[in-house]
Design an enzyme around this catalytic site. Structure first.
Site, PDB file in Angstrom:
ATOM      1  CB  CYS A  59      -0.925   0.013   1.216  1.00  0.00           C
ATOM      2  SG  CYS A  59      -0.037   0.112   2.798  1.00  0.00           S
ATOM      3  CB  CYS A  97       4.437  -0.229   1.949  1.00  0.00           C
ATOM      4  SG  CYS A  97       3.365  -1.425   2.783  1.00  0.00           S
ATOM      5  CG  ASP A 130       3.736   8.641 -29.543  1.00  0.00           C
ATOM      6  OD1 ASP A 130       4.138   9.807 -29.608  1.00  0.00           O
ATOM      7  OD2 ASP A 130       3.107   8.080 -30.455  1.00  0.00           O
ATOM      8  CG  ASP A 170       1.444  10.225 -32.151  1.00  0.00           C
ATOM      9  OD1 ASP A 170       2.268  11.061 -32.561  1.00  0.00           O
ATOM     10  OD2 ASP A 170       1.322   9.099 -32.638  1.00  0.00           O
ATOM     11  CG  ASP A 178       0.656   4.724 -32.598  1.00  0.00           C
ATOM     12  OD1 ASP A 178       0.854   5.947 -32.778  1.00  0.00           O
ATOM     13  OD2 ASP A 178       0.662   3.901 -33.512  1.00  0.00           O
TER      14      ASP A 178
END
Length: 773
Positions: free
Chosen positions: A73, A76, A668, A482, A664
């Site tokens: 978590c 931590c 990128d 993009d 993509d």
């Protein structure tokens, strides 16, 4: 002593754990020893080279990369980072929540690494080797272990609940005798106790580690409630009591294991994109020897100045300068440019690009991790390490919730012991408080919404990859797109088909099918290239030429086909090819990259909702400007390199914007990782899908708007779930403390609160049917 192993693993054996030695070697190397070997083997195992374990940055600071175990978590993460930063020698300490990777940078002259990491190990967080193969294996093993625990808890919960219903029915009807009741209680105990012992291990181990380190986490009250409920139930069963609470124990475990499993599965899917990126590196290189012969060697052995032979279809293993040859390179994964780049002697080329049309000989200038590919890897790692700050709301609350629960239960126990004079009765009330305040509803507030939201998005063809992706997506106010492969499909199509005769198109297709060039492939798709292959010669960067029945034919660019300015056609605004048949007029083929379906509508809707829209591309300025005008995007930027895209996102972040990056391609990937949240089409390069928080299938760009809509609704439901959970505690806790609520009623109330949270979360699914607006 706790475990540690460091980044460079060439001399470490996979699958072993390593103990941290108390001292460092005289040469400065970190002293490691095989935990399974005697101390006498220490000198044989440890390398004398300190750089084998600790890296050094350009400023001379020491850098360490390891993986942290037992981290569940945000508490931590906070504990680890604050513990490390309390040492004045530490310059930076960051933990990636998804990958569990710790990045540590410190002043090496002030402290050695052994002393630096001892406090973390003492807190119950073993450090294990940074090894991608081991990460995948460990994640799969942990998923399987949680799934087995979940199955056991679910089986036990279902059967024990059936037995409990039978007991409750008998008690209410008053026709069940003590012997029958006790018999059913013993059967419940035989089912529940082994299940609790096995299925509760993930929580018990975490709670024990926290207690040993002198701290509390959310697993401590869960473990206490489960153990006390099971223990008290066993005591009641032995004594022939009326009430047992085995159903509360196993049901609580079942619900919480669902959340733990989903969390771990999401984290496994979000492995480091930088590690995946390394898979694109060539593993071998063909070098040219002084006598002109060629030899295949490992790419790691190539040094600057070496001449490397690149055959057609091979990826470049190093950065370099073209020494001989002329060819087309597919640079789309590096620059985002949809057309190949023509390179010849003297041009710079980069590792990871693909040679398309002719052999090349290049002189290596950068090798190994110093290539452009290596630079992108470093960008990815830096961006991913910044993800540690984004955590789920339930984890943020855990810091003060767990201590409050324990204090309240202890106060209840002491108060009732003093008032009632019976520690057994006092313990029963304390158990009721622990059960009724167990954070089951609180723990389900986020993961149940995530499951429902993920299911709804999955129906739409959208995959949620990041555990906290929906939470971050709901905060965005700026969307950066993009171009190639995102707003467009990255597929070139012939647009002037009606201007070309079928005979000419089919002839061009027969020639084009001999090339891997994207424009040639577009021609081959458009025409009927059936028939015998022609004897075609490809001239890299220019085109194709063939001879048919004694007639010379060329298919290529304007210059290659000898097209003059008075040829009757102006230069195309986009990509073009020419077909030139000897003694005939040249024929123009014009192409364009097709817009994704729904792109215009999506951009208009997003702008209407108040989002700031940017277009960020590595393509040519004229092409980007044309697309921006078509879609009505005012802010557009062309010819951007990977580092430029990251810098643009950083500038938006500095201005206070929360950015969604949609893209993509390899170029990128760093931007996707550094953005506040990211989304990628399924047609993207594998590395971009790994870096992205969401991946959508299909061609339609409406997935972007749908994902944002679901994210915002999910956030609203999460806040409602937290409100319901706190309202439940505000009502139920005082009743439990006052002794009005028994452990049995507490178990029912706890389960009911979880059910209410689940039903509220299901409203997100009903929205598809028009129920929730």
């Amino acid at each position: 002593m706790g475990q540690i192993a460091l980044k460079n693993q060439e001399n470490l054996t996979a699958g072993r754990s390593y103990d941290l030695g108390g001292d460092c070697c005289s040469s400065g190397a970190i002293a490691l020893k095989d935990a399974t070997s005697p101390a006498a083997d220490f000198d044989d195992f440890v390398s004398a080279d300190p750089t084998a374990f600790v890296e050094t940055d350009q400023d001379g600071n020491a850098i360490l990369h390891t993986l942290v175990e037992n981290m569940h978590c945000a508490n931590c993460i906070k504990t680890i980072e604050q513990t490390l930063k309390s040492n004045p020698a530490v310059l930076d300490a960051r933990v990636n929540f998804s990958t569990r990777r710790l990045f540590l940078r410190w002043l090496p002259d002030d402290v050695d690494v052994g002393e630096l990491v001892k406090p973390i190990i003492a807190l119950g967080y073993p450090l294990t080797p940074y090894n991608p193969a081991m990460i995948v294996s460990a994640a799969a093993e942990e998923n399987a272990r949680l799934l087995r625990a979940l199955a056991v808890a679910g089986f036990a919960a279902a059967n024990v609940m059936l037995l409990s219903v039978s007991v409750w029915a008998g008690l209410f009807s008053e026709d069940m005798g003590p012997a029958t009741r006790d018999f059913l209680h013993w059967i419940s105990a035989m089912v529940a106790l082994p299940a609790v012992a096995y299925a509760g291990q993930p929580f018990f181990k975490s709670a024990l580690a926290a207690l040993r380190a002198g701290r509390l986490n959310m697993d401590v009250p869960i473990s206490l409630a489960v153990i006390l409920a099971a223990g008290m139930s066993l005591a009641e069963t032995v004594q022939g009591g009326n009430h047992v609470y085995f159903d509360a124990s196993v049901t609580l475990l079942f619900f919480l294991l669902i959340g733990r499993y989903l969390d771990n599965a999401a984290r496994s899917k979000a492995r480091s994109a930088a590690e995946r990126l390394l898979l694109l590196k060539a593993v071998a290189a063909t070098i040219v020897l002084p006598d002109g012969s060629c030899k295949t060697v490992s790419v790691e052995t190539v040094t600057p100045g070496t001449h490397v032979k690149i055959m057609v279809g091979d990826r470049l293993p190093v950065d370099g300068v073209v020494a001989k040859g002329r060819s087309d390179l597919d640079v789309s994964l590096i620059t985002g440019e949809s057309l190949p780049s023509v390179v010849s002697a003297g041009d710079n080329v980069f590792a990871g690009t693909l040679n398309l049309s002719a052999p090349l000989e290049i002189e290596a200038t950068k090798t190994g991790d110093n290539t452009l590919l290596g630079d992108i890897v470093r960008l990815m790692e830096a961006a991913e390490q910044g993800r540690a700050k984004y955590v789920r709301l339930a984890d943020r609350i855990a810091g003060f919730y767990a201590p409050a629960v324990h204090i309240l239960a202890a106060v209840t126990f002491i108060g009732w012991w003093i008032l009632a004079g019976s520690w057994q009765n006092a313990l029963m009330q304390a158990v009721a408080v622990l059960i009724i305040t167990c954070p089951c509803a609180l723990g389900l507030a986020v993961p149940v919404v995530q499951v429902v939201a993920s299911g709804r998005l999955l129906v739409k063809g959208i995959l949620v990859k990041a555990a906290d992706g929906l939470e971050r997506l709901a905060e965005v106010d700026t969307i950066v797109f993009d171009k190639t492969g995102t707003l467009t499909e990255g597929r070139l199509d012939l647009v002037n088909r009606e201007e070309i005769t079928s005979a000419h198109l089919d002839l061009a297709a027969r020639i084009a099918r001999n090339s891997r060039h994207p424009l040639a492939r577009a021609v081959a798709r458009a025409g009927n290239g059936a028939g015998e292959y022609l004897d075609v010669e490809e001239c890299p960067g220019e085109g194709l030429k063939a001879v048919l029945n004694g007639t010379a034919i060329r298919l290529g660019n304007r210059t290659f086909c000898h097209v003059s300015g008075d040829a009757g056609s102006n230069e195309a605004p986009g990509p073009e090819l020419w077909l030139k048949i000897e003694n005939e007029k040249a024929i123009q083929f014009r192409f364009r990259d097709r817009l994704r379906p729904g792109a215009r509508v999506v951009i208009e809707n997003l702008k209407a909702q108040g989002f700031k829209i940017d277009l960020l591309s590595g393509d040519r300025e004229a092409v980007v400007e044309g697309l921006a005008d078509t879609l009505g995007i005012e802010n557009w930027y062309a010819q951007k390199k990977p580092e430029d895209k990251v810098a643009h996102l950083k500038s938006l972040e500095a201005a206070g914007h929360k950015v969604l990056m949609v893209g993509d391609g390899l170029n990128d990937a760093p931007a996707l990782a550094s953005a506040h949240v990211s989304l990628s089409p399924a047609s993207a390069a594998d590395i971009s899908q790994t870096a992205a928080d969401f991946v959508f299938q299909g061609r339609d760009l409406s997935a972007v708007a749908e994902t944002i809509k679901v994210a915002r609704m999910s956030r609203r439901l999460i806040f409602q779930n937290f409100s319901l959970a706190f309202l439940y505690n505000a009502i139920a806790v005082p009743l439990a403390v006052a002794g009005i609520v028994t452990p049995l009623i507490a178990a029912v109330a706890m389960s009911a609160s979880s059910l209410v949270v689940c039903l509220n979360s299901l409203r997100l699914r009903m929205e598809r049917k028009g129920v929730m607006q």
